[in-house]
Structures are given as structure tokens and as C-alpha cells.
Design a protein around this motif. Structure first.
Motif, PDB file in Angstrom:
ATOM      1  N   THR A 486       6.007   3.177 -15.944  1.00 12.16           N
ATOM      2  CA  THR A 486       5.367   2.025 -16.581  1.00 12.16           C
ATOM      3  C   THR A 486       5.824   0.726 -15.934  1.00 12.16           C
ATOM      4  O   THR A 486       6.637   0.731 -15.009  1.00 12.16           O
ATOM      5  CB  THR A 486       5.636   2.041 -18.108  1.00 12.16           C
ATOM      6  N   ALA A 487       5.282  -0.379 -16.442  1.00 10.24           N
ATOM      7  CA  ALA A 487       5.573  -1.677 -15.838  1.00 10.24           C
ATOM      8  C   ALA A 487       6.984  -2.142 -16.171  1.00 10.24           C
ATOM      9  O   ALA A 487       7.474  -1.930 -17.276  1.00 10.24           O
ATOM     10  CB  ALA A 487       4.567  -2.711 -16.332  1.00 10.24           C
ATOM     11  N   GLY A 488       7.621  -2.781 -15.202  1.00 11.19           N
ATOM     12  CA  GLY A 488       8.999  -3.240 -15.352  1.00 11.19           C
ATOM     13  C   GLY A 488       9.210  -4.144 -16.551  1.00 11.19           C
ATOM     14  O   GLY A 488      10.276  -4.116 -17.164  1.00 11.19           O
ATOM     15  N   LYS A 512      13.107  12.319 -18.562  1.00 10.78           N
ATOM     16  CA  LYS A 512      14.285  12.448 -17.705  1.00 10.78           C
ATOM     17  C   LYS A 512      14.353  11.347 -16.656  1.00 10.78           C
ATOM     18  O   LYS A 512      15.428  10.944 -16.235  1.00 10.78           O
ATOM     19  CB  LYS A 512      14.257  13.810 -17.017  1.00 10.78           C
ATOM     20  N   THR A 513      13.186  10.914 -16.224  1.00 11.88           N
ATOM     21  CA  THR A 513      13.157   9.893 -15.175  1.00 11.88           C
ATOM     22  C   THR A 513      12.290   8.732 -15.623  1.00 11.88           C
ATOM     23  O   THR A 513      11.223   8.938 -16.193  1.00 11.88           O
ATOM     24  CB  THR A 513      12.584  10.488 -13.874  1.00 11.88           C
ATOM     25  N   ILE A 514      12.779   7.543 -15.362  1.00 10.66           N
ATOM     26  CA  ILE A 514      11.989   6.354 -15.642  1.00 10.66           C
ATOM     27  C   ILE A 514      11.646   5.703 -14.317  1.00 10.66           C
ATOM     28  O   ILE A 514      12.547   5.375 -13.531  1.00 10.66           O
ATOM     29  CB  ILE A 514      12.773   5.366 -16.512  1.00 10.66           C
ATOM     30  N   TYR A 515      10.357   5.586 -14.060  1.00  9.37           N
ATOM     31  CA  TYR A 515       9.911   4.961 -12.815  1.00  9.37           C
ATOM     32  C   TYR A 515       9.232   3.649 -13.197  1.00  9.37           C
ATOM     33  O   TYR A 515       8.238   3.653 -13.929  1.00  9.37           O
ATOM     34  CB  TYR A 515       8.933   5.889 -12.097  1.00  9.37           C
ATOM     35  N   MET A 516       9.790   2.547 -12.741  1.00 12.79           N
ATOM     36  CA  MET A 516       9.219   1.261 -13.117  1.00 12.79           C
ATOM     37  C   MET A 516       8.575   0.594 -11.909  1.00 12.79           C
ATOM     38  O   MET A 516       9.216   0.416 -10.876  1.00 12.79           O
ATOM     39  CB  MET A 516      10.300   0.346 -13.664  1.00 12.79           C
ATOM     40  N   HIS A 517       7.305   0.254 -12.071  1.00 13.00           N
ATOM     41  CA  HIS A 517       6.639  -0.462 -10.983  1.00 13.00           C
ATOM     42  C   HIS A 517       6.642  -1.953 -11.289  1.00 13.00           C
ATOM     43  O   HIS A 517       6.805  -2.360 -12.440  1.00 13.00           O
ATOM     44  CB  HIS A 517       5.224   0.055 -10.766  1.00 13.00           C
ATOM     45  N   GLY A 518       6.460  -2.734 -10.237  1.00 14.38           N
ATOM     46  CA  GLY A 518       6.486  -4.178 -10.411  1.00 14.38           C
ATOM     47  C   GLY A 518       5.117  -4.730 -10.746  1.00 14.38           C
ATOM     48  O   GLY A 518       4.162  -3.992 -10.996  1.00 14.38           O
ATOM     49  N   THR A 559       7.428  -0.587  -2.807  1.00 12.27           N
ATOM     50  CA  THR A 559       8.632   0.027  -3.346  1.00 12.27           C
ATOM     51  C   THR A 559       8.683  -0.183  -4.847  1.00 12.27           C
ATOM     52  O   THR A 559       8.271  -1.227  -5.340  1.00 12.27           O
ATOM     53  CB  THR A 559       9.894  -0.594  -2.728  1.00 12.27           C
ATOM     54  N   PRO A 560       9.204   0.821  -5.578  1.00 13.25           N
ATOM     55  CA  PRO A 560       9.259   0.699  -7.031  1.00 13.25           C
ATOM     56  C   PRO A 560      10.002  -0.563  -7.467  1.00 13.25           C
ATOM     57  O   PRO A 560      10.968  -0.978  -6.838  1.00 13.25           O
ATOM     58  CB  PRO A 560      10.021   1.958  -7.462  1.00 13.25           C
ATOM     59  N   GLY A 561       9.507  -1.151  -8.522  1.00 11.67           N
ATOM     60  CA  GLY A 561      10.195  -2.291  -9.106  1.00 11.67           C
ATOM     61  C   GLY A 561       9.862  -3.632  -8.496  1.00 11.67           C
ATOM     62  O   GLY A 561       9.938  -4.647  -9.165  1.00 11.67           O
ATOM     63  N   THR A 562       9.496  -3.642  -7.234  1.00 12.29           N
ATOM     64  CA  THR A 562       9.189  -4.937  -6.626  1.00 12.29           C
ATOM     65  C   THR A 562       7.698  -5.225  -6.791  1.00 12.29           C
ATOM     66  O   THR A 562       6.878  -4.311  -6.808  1.00 12.29           O
ATOM     67  CB  THR A 562       9.543  -4.973  -5.136  1.00 12.29           C
ATOM     68  N   SER A 563       7.374  -6.492  -6.900  1.00 11.72           N
ATOM     69  CA  SER A 563       5.979  -6.827  -7.128  1.00 11.72           C
ATOM     70  C   SER A 563       5.190  -6.660  -5.832  1.00 11.72           C
ATOM     71  O   SER A 563       5.728  -6.648  -4.737  1.00 11.72           O
ATOM     72  CB  SER A 563       5.850  -8.239  -7.666  1.00 11.72           C
ATOM     73  N   LEU A 564       3.916  -6.504  -6.008  1.00 15.70           N
ATOM     74  CA  LEU A 564       3.036  -6.145  -4.898  1.00 15.70           C
ATOM     75  C   LEU A 564       1.936  -7.193  -4.748  1.00 15.70           C
ATOM     76  O   LEU A 564       1.275  -7.545  -5.710  1.00 15.70           O
ATOM     77  CB  LEU A 564       2.424  -4.766  -5.199  1.00 15.70           C
ATOM     78  N   SER A 565       1.786  -7.692  -3.548  1.00 17.15           N
ATOM     79  CA  SER A 565       0.683  -8.618  -3.297  1.00 17.15           C
ATOM     80  C   SER A 565      -0.540  -7.816  -2.884  1.00 17.15           C
ATOM     81  O   SER A 565      -0.501  -7.082  -1.909  1.00 17.15           O
ATOM     82  CB  SER A 565       1.041  -9.595  -2.187  1.00 17.15           C
ATOM     83  N   LEU A 566      -1.573  -7.967  -3.654  1.00 19.20           N
ATOM     84  CA  LEU A 566      -2.779  -7.179  -3.422  1.00 19.20           C
ATOM     85  C   LEU A 566      -3.747  -7.970  -2.548  1.00 19.20           C
ATOM     86  O   LEU A 566      -4.282  -8.978  -2.958  1.00 19.20           O
ATOM     87  CB  LEU A 566      -3.438  -6.848  -4.769  1.00 19.20           C
ATOM     88  N   SER A 567      -3.939  -7.500  -1.316  1.00 17.64           N
ATOM     89  CA  SER A 567      -4.875  -8.236  -0.474  1.00 17.64           C
ATOM     90  C   SER A 567      -6.049  -7.345  -0.102  1.00 17.64           C
ATOM     91  O   SER A 567      -5.904  -6.137   0.095  1.00 17.64           O
ATOM     92  CB  SER A 567      -4.177  -8.737   0.789  1.00 17.64           C
ATOM     93  N   GLU A 568      -7.193  -7.954  -0.037  1.00 22.10           N
ATOM     94  CA  GLU A 568      -8.410  -7.200   0.227  1.00 22.10           C
ATOM     95  C   GLU A 568      -8.383  -6.603   1.635  1.00 22.10           C
ATOM     96  O   GLU A 568      -8.884  -5.501   1.855  1.00 22.10           O
ATOM     97  CB  GLU A 568      -9.617  -8.129   0.044  1.00 22.10           C
TER      98      GLU A 568
END
Length: 710
Positions: A486-488, A512-518, A559-568
Motif C-alpha cells: 500500500t501507499a507509504g 508477513k511483509t509490508i511493501y510500501m510504494h511512494g 524503487t519501493p518507498g520513493t516517489s515516482l515521476s510519471l512521464s508520458e
RNA sequence: GCGCGGUUAGCUCAGUUGGUAGAGCAACCCGUUUACACCGGGAAGGUCGCAGGUUCGAGUCCUGCACCGCGCACCA
């Protein structure tokens, strides 16, 4: 033409593929773990964060669906009994806020509206949106089990949430308290500490004469009822004053008698080292008043207007009153000085920015300490793994300093709190069956609690309620779940609370595992917002470039946790990739017509090397998939396909096939590498790969359930 | 104030126990050959925020600083 499909003669067309392929998957029944082929003993479970049913799918959802679908497809191909359980969220306060804005546009307001009617309207709004969101989730290619879909207001969900409430009350983990809460005067509800946003502001600091003292305050409008003046017991400047001593003095609206209090909470360095307190409207003051058993008086009402205690200012809104009060104090000669540009932090409503007005209210609170301690044990013993790891630190810090949780909300859109309140003594009683008619404490008259639960109180129980705790077979098979993705920004709101409530109710960690996206930002790295006009709708991108291109573009380098710039541009690049695969397939199939891969493969030297190279790559990426490093795997596969398979393996094969020199070696390599790469790429770009798979002469099953090579 | 994260090619970002710096996109030159111009070949591009330290060797480890982003229960 037996091995060649005519579709391959044109460029890959996602529009004519995706919907058809999704239907194929759905009809196969393989999204449901009960229908998966082969013997599958070990379960793998992800519970989808229920999507807010108050708008459209946004870029953040796009990322959630992509990452979780990659994990789930990978595990399914590896032979796990794989469940991805989808859900939709009524999202209590969030949705009510969205709906209130809509009402405002129509010139209506929720205040004065019949609560039942309002509830019905919001329910309709939510149901309409859910249908929308659901089809958009499907467009993202999500291979979740729709037969198990849950909504946060389903009857069976509410039933379990009520049982939890009752059990916690019986265990003394929930109590009704008359305590200071954070109140938003616009939204007319209280909050927990998490719905508050600290904001730095520049204000004036007023130094006011209070009898023989000077007090500093930034909020003169709260000072009407101040009758306690507090200083540090060790402060030499005030050693002649005794604790409890009374002093007569002239104040805003005339003479009053003040009492001196000595308390160590006072910072001798700040201002003059003396302050007066307003326990009803300030957390720190409330604590001091509790310690010394002082009177508390409400000065400001729920709408931010001054009460009769303010005398001539009664009825005025505090925003306007401040200047007038200072004016009056000045004419009375009670203003010592005003310090401009005083920088301090004010607490605001995270939704509307209104300054939070603390108020003393009778509400339901959860005693968090005992819950947090158990969660800390599990987290510190590594039973729960955080990706990225630093979220663990953030979580433990929060848990170690946790405050009791106010779960009462004064809004209609939510799960009603099943309780009765005594009108005489304020005692609160849990009443699931609606049977209580008299106060169990004083026999006084009772009324139904009109509040609803903080939406996170029910969402916090999501993993075990959706699996049918305690008796359902699913609960036994799929709980504890494997990954919570889920989101950070939900680490505290949702994730930490799920851990605490999960352990409390089921005695097991919920995942068991928490995966956080940015966060997903725009191409310039800025937060997307409607007001800035830089919101990128994922569906426009999938329509333009195909879902596969969108998905792999979201993942590569993220990479997990870091924010992502979405470019077309990036997404466009991966559209070309889908087409590249398409065309490479055309070449391979064109050149392997009437060719059957031999049982015993004999490669020439260079082909053998390539074969080994890909096998090594598969081992590498399998390890990286297990480590949740999708950003690397996607990039490696992209790179291998384009710059090794297409640029080297295919190019090299041309000569061999044309000159019939080691042609069989070349053909074998072409075919096996293509199929291996399709398998490996499927979790990332499921649509093209499945479509191509269906064109392969010897592949009868869906790629969806093809075995991952290991 | 405390805490967390970041600072690497023009842009977006990788870089897994320390061993000669990587990708995608953009820009440059050349090119139509059994798939693909949504293409191929080639070349260019970085004192890895700054300053110290440990080491034979540091983008990677340690200390300090600067800037950006985010979070946090009591300074009126």
C-alpha cells in the motif's frame, strides 16, 4: 501459414486485445485459487487495499494494481494457491467530504438534512462509483478474485467489526471518555491525532498584563475564562507567589479573581515564564488542569463562535474577534507589547485547512498502549518485514509514543457505533442487540449514540474480516496473508492499526511483509492536484499506449518507498517495447514454420552460450522477484529482450537460417528464448504476452497459469 | 527542535557484502539488410551535493555541513 497468425502482420493493437484477453482470463476461473490447475498446497495471499469509491481511478491506484498484479501473477505461475482479494471502501469521512462538496455546488448543505436521506444519497453515490472503479481496475489487468470481492459496509463485515468493539470494551481496551479532542469547525466532527496537519504560520504574539504578571499568547480570543495563572515552581522571579494563592485583577471584561498554580510543564525560557490556561481549548492546558483538578470552561462553540462568557463579544466568530479584543485590551492599557512575525505551528484539518479547535467532548477511545506493545514485539522480532526497511523505524517510533485513539466521528457516512449513552451521567454502553433501555451505572435515561466509527477502525480489521474470521475456511487457508502492499502515507493510519488489531483479535500478525510504494508525481516531480491542473489520468495513458506499456513504465526504476515521476515519454517508450516483442514474434514464427523443437537440444557453440546466458538471467531475476525488486527485473528483461534477443540472437540467426548453417540450433534457440521471455515478462505485461502465447503452435494452456521456470 | 528520505549523464532514476561509473528518454552522426522507422549501427556525455576521516582502494563505510522533500505527543 499454419504457424503464422495474420494479426502479426499489423502492429500490436492493445485496444483490440486487452478486453478480450481479460475476459478469457476471467472465464478461465483461474483468478479464483480454488480453480487453479494442479496440486497447490501452499497458499499465497494479498488483500487489495480497498479502493475509495468516491471518484475515479488515479495514478496511485494504477501503481497499486500494477505492483500487486505482478506479485500475484508471479506467485500463481510458481504454483502457489494464489488469492488476491479485491475490495471497495466506503471511506467514511473522505467520501462524505467529497459528497459535501458536490452538495455545495448544488447550493445544498448537509447541515439540517435528514441524516437518513443523506446516508442514502451518499450510498447511491458510492455504489455508482464502485461500478466505475471496478471496471477500471479490470482495465489495469488486475487478476484478482472477483468472486470474493468485499465492500467495507457489507453486513458480514459490520458484524465482525461490532464483535471486535464489544470484545475490546469488555477487555477495557475501549472506554468512553470526556476528553479533549481535535475538532474541525467546518466539518463538525472530531478527529484522531492523524487527521491533523501541522502548518507553520506567522502570527503576532501578544504580551498582556495580567495583574502583576505579563503573559504571552498568540490566541487572545481564548482568554476570557482564564482564571489560573501558571508558573514553574523553580522560577526565582516568581518565588514570592504561592501555589493556590488568589489575586484580584482587572481583565478583558472586568475584575476577576485568579489562582496561582505551580507546574513543571512551564518553560521558564518562553515569554515571561508565566501563562494563563484555557483547558477546554488546549491540550497542554487540559493536562495541567487535570493534574491540579482545576475548573474547565468552554469559551468557543463548535462553530468557532464565542460563548456568553465572552460578554460583549459573544456570538462573534473567533477569526474576527481577535482584533477587536486586542483593541479593547489596548484601550484598557492591558497590552504590554505585540511581537509581530511570530513563527509557530498551528494544527489544521488535513482536508480543509481550518485551524483545529480543541474541544472537550465525550467520545469513544481505544487504549492503545497494550495493543502497541504487542505489535512492537512482532515488528522487533522481524516477524513482520518492511520494504523499504526504514518504514520499520518510523512505525516503531510512532508505536512507542502512541496516544489513545478517538474512534467517534460526528458524521453520518460510516458504520454506526452500536452503543447507548446515559443522558444523566454520560456513561457509555456497548449494545449490539439494541436492548439497553436504562443506564447500567446510574439507571438514568439512555439515548442511542449517533456517531459513526472512524473508518480506520473498521479498515484496520480488514485482513481477517474479509477472510471470514473466525470460522470461514478461507480464514484458515489464507490467513495470515503474505504481503500488504500500500501507499507509504498509510503506515500509521492503516498498516500499524491492522497489525495491532490483527494481533489482538487473531493472535497472529495479519501479514508477513509490508511493501510500501511512494507517491506518484507528475513528470516534473510535483504533487498532482486538481488545482494545479497536473493530474495524470492513468486511463488516458492506457488508452493511448496500452495497459502493458503503462504497467511496465510504472515499475521500471521505481524503487519501493520513493516517489515516482510519471512521464508520458517513458510510457511511450514501453509501447514500442510491446511492439518490438510483437515483431520479434513474427520473425520467430515465420522462421520456425514446420519446425519442432527437438527433444534433445543440440546448440552450436555461440547458441549454447546464449542459452546459458538466459538461463543465468532467469535465475537472477527469480531471486530478485522474491526480493520484490521488480524495478530491476523489469529493466533487465527489457534490456535482454531488446538488446540481446532481438539485436543479437535474432540477427545472428538470419545468416544461419539463410545459409542453412546450424539452422536447427538457431531455430531452437529462437523458439525457446521467445517462450521463456514471454513467461518471464507476463507478470509485467500480461496482455501482449498472453495474446502472443495463444498464437504459439504448441501452447494450449493460458500463459496465466504457465509454470515459472526455476 | 527531533526524526526519516534524497542529492549520480541535459531529464527521470538504478547502482545488492567497498574493487576502473549504468539504464531509459532527450540531443548528435550514419544507415532502409528475412521482423520491427513504434527500426538498426556508431559516437558523445558524470572531480557520484560539500569538507574531512577509515582503507592498498570509497558513489558505496564513519563524522560534520549545505540544500530539497516528508513526518512528529505539551513552547503558551
Amino acid at each position: 501459414m499454419s504457424y503464422m497468425n495474420e494479426k502479426l502482420l499489423k502492429p500490436y493493437d492493445p485496444k483490440n486485445t486487452e478486453e478480450r484477453i481479460y475476459k478469457l482470463w476471467e472465464e478461465s476461473g483461474f483468478f479464483n485459487p480454488d480453480n487453479l490447475p494442479g496440486e497447490r498446497k501452499e497458499a499465497f495471499t494479498i488483500i487489495m487495499p480497498p479502493a475509495n469509491a468516491n471518484g475515479s481511478l488515479h495514478a496511485g491506484h494504477g501503481l497499486v494494481m500494477t505492483i500487486e498484479d505482478i506479485i500475484v501473477r508471479y506467485k500463481r505461475m510458481q504454483g502457489f494457491k494464489t488469492l488476491w482479494l479485491p475490495g471497495l471502501d466506503h471511506a467514511g469521512f473522505e467520501t462524505q467530504v467529497v459528497y459535501e462538496k458536490q452538495l455545495e455546488k448544488e447550493g445544498r448543505t448537509r447541515f439540517g438534512m435528514d441524516p437518513e436521506l443523506l446516508y442514502k444519497e451518499i450510498l447511491n453515490f458510492t455504489l455508482t462509483n464502485s461500478a466505475n472503479i471496478k471496471s477500471q481496475i479490470k482495465q489495469m489487468g488486475a487478476s484478482c478474485d472477483w468472486s470474493r470481492e468485499k465492500f467495507t459496509l457489507d453486513d458480514d463485515i459490520i458484524k465482525i467489526v461490532y464483535q471486535t468493539f464489544k470484545r475490546m470494551y469488555a477487555d477495557d481496551l475501549i472506554y468512553r471518555g470526556n476528553r479533549i479532542v481535535s475538532w474541525c469547525s467546518k466539518h463538525q466532527t472530531s478527529f484522531s491525532d492523524l487527521e491533523i496537519k501541522d502548518e507553520e504560520r506567522m502570527d503576532s504574539l501578544y504580551y498582556l498584563k495580567y495583574g502583576p504578571f505579563v503573559i504571552a499568547t498568540s490566541r487572545p480570543e481564548t482568554k476570557f475564562g482564564d482564571k489560573y495563572v501558571v508558573m514553574h515552581p523553580d522560577d526565582k522571579r516568581y518565588q514570592d507567589y504561592q501555589d493556590g494563592q488568589k489575586i484580584d485583577l482587572e481583565w478583558i471584561n472586568g475584575p476577576i479573581t485568579a489562582t496561582i498554580i505551580k507546574d513543571e510543564a512551564i518553560d521558564m525560557e518562553f515569554g515571561t515564564g508565566v501563562m494563563t490556561i484555557t483547558p477546554w481549548h488546549d491540550n497542554a492546558d487540559f493536562e495541567i488542569a487535570e493534574r491540579h483538578k482545576l475548573d474547565k470552561e468552554q469559551i468557543i462553540d463548535e462553530f468557532g463562535k464565542l460563548l456568553p462568557v465572552a460578554g460583549e463579544f459573544a456570538g462573534q466568530h473567533i477569526k474576527k474577534a481577535r482584533a477587536l479584543i486586542i483593541e479593547k485590551l489596548q484601550t484598557k492599557g492591558l497590552v504590554e507589547k505585540i511581537e509581530e512575525n511570530y513563527k509557530h505551528v498551528v494544527r489544521t484539518c488535513y482536508k480543509c485547512g481550518t485551524v483545529i479547535e480543541p474541544q472537550i467532548k465525550s467520545q469513544w477511545f481505544v487504549r492503545m498502549k497494550p495493543l502497541a506493545e504487542k505489535a512492537l514485539e512482532k515488528i522487533n522480532s522481524e516477524e513482520i518485514k518492511y520494504i523499504p526497511e526504514h518504514y520499520k523505524k518510523i512505525t516503531t517510533y510512532w508505536l512507542e509514543n502512541i496516544m489513545d485513539w478517538n474512534i467517534s466521528r460526528q458524521i453520518v457516512w460510516g458504520i454506526p457505533i452500536p452503543a447507548k449513552i446515559c443522558t444523566k451521567c454520560g456513561h457509555g454502553m456497548v449494545d449490539l442487540e439494541n436492548k439497553i433501555t436504562k443506564c447500567t451505572s446510574c439507571s438514568g435515561e439512555v439515548i442511542k449514540d449517533n456517531d459513526t466509527f472512524d473508518t480506520w477502525f473498521s479498515s484496520g480489521q480488514w485482513p481477517y474480516v474479509v477472510l471470514g474470521y473466525p470460522d470461514n475456511k478461507d480464514f484458515k487457508t489464507f490467513y495470515p496473508t503474505n504481503v500488504m502492499e500500500t501507499a507509504g502515507d498509510l503506515v500509521f493510519f492503516w498498516v500499524a492499526r491492522m497489525i495491532m488489531l490483527g494481533i489482538y483479535i487473531t493472535d497472529k500478525i495479519p501479514f508477513k511483509t509490508i511493501y510500501m510504494h511512494g507517491m506518484v508525481l507528475d513528470a516534473k516531480g510535483q504533487k498532482m492536484s486538481k488545482s494545479k491542473g497536473n493530474v495524470i489520468n492513468p486511463l488516458t495513458l492506457t488508452e493511448k499506449y496500452g495497459t502493458d506499456a503503462f504497467r511496465i513504465g510504472m515499475v521500471v526504476g521505481n524503487t519501493p518507498g520513493t516517489s515516482l515521476s510519471l512521464s508520458e515519454d517513458k510510457i511511450r517508450g514501453y509501447k514500442n517495447f510491446a511492439n518490438k516483442i510483437w515483431n520479434a514474434t513474427r520473425f520467430v514464427l515465420d522462421n520456425t514454420k514446420d519446425f519442432i523443437v527437438p527433444e534433445v537440444i543440440e546448440y552450436d557453440e555461440e547458441d549454447k552460450k546464449s542459452d546459458e546466458e538466459l538461463k543465468a538471467l532467469m535465475q537472477e531475476i527469480t531471486k530478485e522477484m522474491d526480493e520484490y525488486k521488480f524495478y530491476i527485473v523489469a529493466e533487465k528483461l527489457y534490456h535482454y529482450f531488446w538488446h540481446t534477443f532481438a539485436d543479437v540472437v535474432i540477427e545472428r540467426s538470419k545468416k544461419k537460417i539463410l545459409e542453412n548453417q546450424n539452422a536447427n540450433s538457431a531455430k531452437t534457440l529462437l523458439y525457446t528464448q521467445l517462450t521463456t521471455l514471454l513467461v518471464a515478462l507476463h507478470p509485467f505485461i500480461p496482455f501482449v504476452t498472453e495474446e502472443i502465447w495463444s498464437m504459439l503452435p504448441d501452447k494450449k494452456n493460458l500463459l496465466l497459469v504457465e509454470k515459472w521456470p526455476s
